[in-house]
Motif scaffolding. Structure first.
Motif: not given
Length: 239
Positions: A9-10, A16-19, A39-40
């Motif tokens: 997760y860190q 900087n992956y979104e969602d 992710i997304k």
């Protein structure tokens, strides 16, 4: 999250992956549904530790399976001799290899031998119990207990980094592929991120050697090895 999921997760946050969602398909108390992260909503990510295994003709088991069963029992036994009446103590080195049946009878034999050695704590001694050896070496003073755990040597661990990773990757890939197979069509892409407890972060040279080895058949679009010590140290494996 378990420890490996926290590390991954860190890593995902650092990239900087979104969602990013943890256990997106969790249903009530049933959270053992792949993937561990998404992710997304279109990339499924499975997480696991990459660890060494012990191979026999009948089974494959993680090295730490015996560690978790054996070492705490011996450590507890040594601490049971916590008594200030001893003027000196003895350092204990545990050296073992598999198989070992760490049952009550086995621990009883260890205790009998340690009880006997109380008469001669000022001398060195090696005690053999099948695939386990206890090396006793006198300390120069009392350490608050007759016996003090000095070192643990697992003779089945170690070896070449690249060969160990390659051998254990095959086990992990098969395990994880079986887990995600029935969920594979839910996501456009699947990643497998392995927290690497074998190399703790591959060098460029080792990664080149690893990627030059014959490929495995698997369903993952990406296989990443992530150092548990530094989430910026990640290697993509082309296997």
């Amino acid at each position: 999250m378990n420890r490996e999921e926290e590390i991954v997760y860190q890593f995902l946050l650092d990239k900087n992956y979104e969602d990013v969602q943890h256990e997106p398909n969790c249903l009530g108390n049933n959270c053992n549904i792949p993937p561990d992260f998404s992710i997304k909503g279109n990339i499924g990510i499975e997480v696991r530790r990459l660890n060494q295994h012990h191979f026999t003709e009948s089974k494959i088991e993680p090295l730490e399976q015996l560690d978790y069963n054996l070492i705490p029992k011996i450590d507890s036994l040594l601490k049971s001799y916590n008594n200030s009446q001893f003027e000196k103590s003895s350092f204990v080195t545990i050296n073992f290899k598999r198989p070992i049946k760490a049952d009550k009878n086995f621990i009883k034999k260890l205790k009998q031998a340690l009880d006997e050695h109380l008469k001669s704590l000022s001398t060195s001694k090696i005690l053999h119990f099948g695939n386990l050896t206890l090396k006793l070496h006198p300390a120069s003073t009392s350490l608050g207990s007759a016996y003090h755990l000095g070192a643990i040597v697992d003779s089945d661990s170690g070896g070449g980094v690249v060969s160990n990773i390659y051998r254990n990757l095959e086990i992990v890939l098969e395990e994880k592929q079986n887990k995600v197979r029935s969920h594979h069509n839910r996501y456009d892409s699947w990643w497998l991120i392995l927290v690497d407890y074998i190399s703790y972060g591959l060098s460029t040279h080792d990664l080149e050697q690893l990627n030059a080895l014959p490929q495995f058949e698997h369903c993952f679009d990406k296989v990443l090895l992530l150092s548990p010590l530094d989430v910026t140290h990640v290697s993509e494996v082309n296997l």
